[in-house]
Design an enzyme around this catalytic site. Structure first.
Site, PDB file in Angstrom:
ATOM      1  N   ASP A   1       0.854  -1.190   0.000  1.00 37.89           N
ATOM      2  CA  ASP A   1       0.000   0.000   0.000  1.00 37.89           C
ATOM      3  C   ASP A   1       0.893   1.245   0.000  1.00 37.89           C
ATOM      4  OD1 ASP A   1      -2.921   1.093   0.478  1.00 37.89           O
ATOM      5  OD2 ASP A   1      -1.743   1.977   2.099  1.00 37.89           O
TER       6      ASP A   1
ATOM      7  N   HIS B   1      -7.179  -6.199  -1.248  1.00 43.41           N
ATOM      8  CA  HIS B   1      -6.089  -5.255  -1.042  1.00 43.41           C
ATOM      9  C   HIS B   1      -5.078  -5.682   0.014  1.00 43.41           C
ATOM     10  CE1 HIS B   1      -4.097  -1.379  -1.105  1.00 43.41           C
ATOM     11  NE2 HIS B   1      -4.256  -1.263   0.206  1.00 43.41           N
TER      12      HIS B   1
END
Length: 326
Positions: free
Chosen positions: A105, A303
């Protein structure tokens, strides 16, 4: 062959912004693990023992503004240049000259810029979930403001000081649970449902989070760890990363379009908006990551890739690390 691995050790080391908290396990070549938003060193809990058993000194940090690392008061203390120098300080404080850096991320962007700006320190770079996109294009705040039409993109929402904190901090645990669920493969909203990356007029981000659904990778006890950190620190240090994107764009002007040439790895989730929105960035890797060794998109993965698919990610990481030049 795997080896006996010592327990994890927590340390505080000096850095340009104060101190960085880290957790390390194992001995051998240094592998620095950098988390994203809204997480902590704990997001690498499945990787630390596996990397250590494979013969590496695995070190996961709390990024500046998170967990037990220092949290400077000034918003501009969280610009990318500062976070890169924090990573360099960690390597040197551990008595090492170089390291492999792996990020997820925002941590992927920090890792990429660490490799770009300090190639003499970071000899290889692994990127999870967020592809490398060289600096370029319009000012970020202008770009994000144009996204979503009548709705507001979450990055713009996060950039206004105090606004997102007012949504998150009254119920940190509940907000985190919803955010994690919104971006996890097994709990994300169905195709066609309102997108949780955008805020409706007069609404909040949380309005679009799944309710009463917890992803399989996250136990109540694990959620408690994350929530406990942010209940103690607040969210401002973590959100400061979003509030420096225009400063980063200015600071990195000399690196416009620059490739990362060290050996690299990318692993993304097939259901992650970060990989679908940035599909062109992945296609550009022959130019932007000429040292790319492997690139993988994991089917039916969201994610939180190193937690959703820990065993698969661990295998890909250790295979890549083993193939790197000594």
């Amino acid at each position: 062959m795997s080896r006996h691995v010592a327990e994890t050790a927590h340390r505080l080391i000096p850095s340009p912004g104060g101190r960085i908290h880290l957790v390390e396990q194992g001995t051998g070549p240094l592998v620095l693990l950098v988390h994203g938003f809204p997480e902590s060193w704990y997001s690498w809990r499945h990787q630390l023992p596996v990397l250590a058993a494979a013969g590496y000194r695995a070190v996961a940090i709390d990024v500046r503004g998170y967990g037990r690392s220092s949290k400077p008061a000034a918003t501009d203390a969280y610009r990318m240049l500062d976070l890169v120098e924090d990573n360099v300080a960690v390597v040197h404080a551990l008595g090492e000259e170089s390291a492999v850096v792996i990020g997820h991320d925002w941590g992927a962007t920090i890792a990429a810029n660490s490799a770009l700006l300090r190639p003499e320190v970071f000899r290889a770079v692994g990127l999870l979930s967020v592809p490398y996109t060289p600096r370029g294009g319009p000012r970020p705040s202008e770009l994000f403001a144009r996204m979503g039409g009548d709705e507001e993109f979450y990055v713009s929402y996060f950039q206004e000081p105090g606004r997102a904190e007012a949504e998150m901090e009254p119920d940190v645990r509940g907000w985190l649970a919803g955010f994690y669920a919104a971006l996890s493969a097994d709990t994300m909203p169905a195709t066609g449902a309102p997108d949780p990356h955008f805020v409706g007029t007069g609404g909040t981000l949380r309005d679009r989070f799944p309710v009463g659904r917890q992803p399989a990778w996250l136990s109540d006890e694990e959620l408690d760890v994350y929530a406990g950190e942010f209940e103690r620190t607040g969210m401002t240090g973590a959100l400061a990363r979003y509030r420096n994107m225009d400063r980063d764009w200015e600071d990195l002007a000399d690196f416009d379009g620059a490739p990362i040439t060290q050996p690299s790895l990318f692993i993304g989730g097939g259901l992650d908006a970060s990989t679908t929105w940035l599909a062109d960035a992945i296609k550009a890797y022959p130019v932007t990551l000429p040292g790319l060794v492997d690139s993988h998109l994991l089917d039916d993965c969201g994610h939180w890739i190193q937690q959703e698919r820990a065993a698969e990610v661990n295998r890909l990481l250790t295979d890549w690390l083993a193939a790197l030049p000594a």
